[in-house]
Write an enzyme that holds these catalytic residues in place. Structure first.
Site, PDB file in Angstrom:
ATOM      1  N   LEU A 107      59.291  67.028  58.753  1.00 43.73           N
ATOM      2  CA  LEU A 107      58.939  67.297  57.293  1.00 43.73           C
ATOM      3  C   LEU A 107      57.906  68.018  57.050  1.00 43.73           C
ATOM      4  O   LEU A 107      56.682  67.543  57.522  1.00 43.73           O
ATOM      5  CB  LEU A 107      58.941  65.829  56.537  1.00 43.73           C
ATOM      6  CG  LEU A 107      58.627  65.796  55.082  1.00 43.73           C
ATOM      7  CD1 LEU A 107      60.061  66.775  54.373  1.00 43.73           C
ATOM      8  CD2 LEU A 107      58.720  64.448  54.711  1.00 43.73           C
ATOM      9  N   ASP A 108      58.048  69.245  56.325  1.00 37.68           N
ATOM     10  CA  ASP A 108      56.712  69.821  55.819  1.00 37.68           C
ATOM     11  C   ASP A 108      55.985  70.708  57.143  1.00 37.68           C
ATOM     12  O   ASP A 108      54.743  70.844  56.727  1.00 37.68           O
ATOM     13  CB  ASP A 108      56.015  69.249  54.883  1.00 37.68           C
ATOM     14  CG  ASP A 108      56.635  68.828  53.711  1.00 37.68           C
ATOM     15  OD1 ASP A 108      57.683  69.200  53.358  1.00 37.68           O
ATOM     16  OD2 ASP A 108      56.004  67.796  53.011  1.00 37.68           O
ATOM     17  N   GLU A 109      56.446  70.670  58.294  1.00 36.73           N
ATOM     18  CA  GLU A 109      55.831  71.233  59.374  1.00 36.73           C
ATOM     19  C   GLU A 109      56.336  72.493  59.975  1.00 36.73           C
ATOM     20  O   GLU A 109      55.718  72.986  60.736  1.00 36.73           O
ATOM     21  CB  GLU A 109      56.017  70.212  60.686  1.00 36.73           C
ATOM     22  CG  GLU A 109      55.216  68.530  60.301  1.00 36.73           C
ATOM     23  CD  GLU A 109      53.754  68.889  60.572  1.00 36.73           C
ATOM     24  OE1 GLU A 109      53.377  69.831  60.829  1.00 36.73           O
ATOM     25  OE2 GLU A 109      53.001  67.868  60.064  1.00 36.73           O
TER      26      GLU A 109
END
Length: 281
Positions: free
Chosen positions: A224-226
């Site tokens: 997530l969000d990486e």
């Protein structure tokens, strides 16, 4: 009659790469209109984007270039600019990024075709219809996330979708979904990553008293969000602003950043470099 192509490649850096590419194109009477390259010293990799015109067709060029690609161990793609990528836009309750993208497609500011809009809410059916884009309401019922994602995958296949854009789509995609579309899903996150990941990032930023807020366009991975960052945009804020003021200021940042990131993707200006990107402007 000539056609316009974009060749992108990455490979271990060594002498002779530019010479080999330009020589290949010269022998095919190609006119190079734009050429950019970058050597990343940390990884020892070389990146290149070449835009050119030639009377030769794509299949002939691809067969001929494969020999050079093998010699230099290249990861490469050859794109015909006459073929516009087909884009699926996904949104939830907030429609500012969706509205902005539909407008840009409508006026021809993005080199692609808005093929469909998907939302887990029915709110944007009229907006999509006003742009002549099919709208698909695919809600996520209790325990129905896998079934909903399969319907999206079926739509991607039937509509021959090339890239998926999460325009403030507020559902977390499963790792299985992400794995099926590597490098083909773009997201706009409403913070200056890697700061303030997850939910309510503007509220997180306000609580920390930041003086800059931002938006980040990135590729989606199972983390997530990486995912690799494509583009970012920032604005100054101050102590007198509320979290709601941050949210309001962020709408323009998000729309601009996502459109710029998508434009770079559609123009084949982004090359992946591990967990980062090389973006040719």
């Amino acid at each position: 009659m000539t056609s316009q192509f974009v060749l992108t490649l990455s490979c271990p850096d060594r002498l002779g790469i530019v010479y080999a590419v330009s020589g290949f194109l010269t022998r095919r009477d190609a006119n190079i209109e734009d050429s950019q390259q970058f050597s990343e010293h940390g990884s020892g990799r070389f990146f290149m984007r070449v835009e050119f015109k030639t009377a030769h067709d794509r299949d002939e060029l691809a067969v001929g270039f494969a020999e050079i690609a093998r010699e230099f161990h290249m990861d490469w793609q050859l794109h015909d600019r006459a073929v516009k990528p087909r884009v699926l836009i996904m949104a939830s309750k907030q429609g500012h990024c969706l509205n902005d993208l539909l407008y840009r497609f409508r006026i021809g500011a993005l080199h692609g075709e808005a093929a469909a809009v998907v939302s887990n809410h029915p709110d944007w059916a009229d907006l999509a219809a006003s742009s002549g884009v099919p709208f698909h309401h695919l809600p996520v019922g209790p325990g129905g996330k896998a079934a909903q994602e399969q319907r999206i995958l079926d739509l991607i296949e039937s509509e021959r979708i090339d890239v998926v854009v999460l325009a403030r789509y507020m559902q977390i995609l499963s790792p299985e979904f992400c794995a099926k579309l590597p490098g083909r899903i773009l997201n706009i996150h409403h913070s200056f990553l890697p700061s303030f990941k997850g939910a309510k990032p503007y509220h997180q930023a306000h609580a920390r008293g930041v003086k800059l807020i931002g938006a980040t366009c990135h590729y989606v991975t199972s983390d997530l969000d990486e995912g690799p960052i494509i583009d970012q945009e920032v604005a100054r804020v101050d102590h007198a602003m509320s979290p709601e003021d941050f949210v309001s200021a962020g709408r323009d940042l998000e729309s601009t950043c996502l459109a710029r990131g998508l434009a770079a993707h559609l123009d084949q200006r982004i090359l992946l470099n591990g967990h980062t990107t090389v973006v040719f402007r």
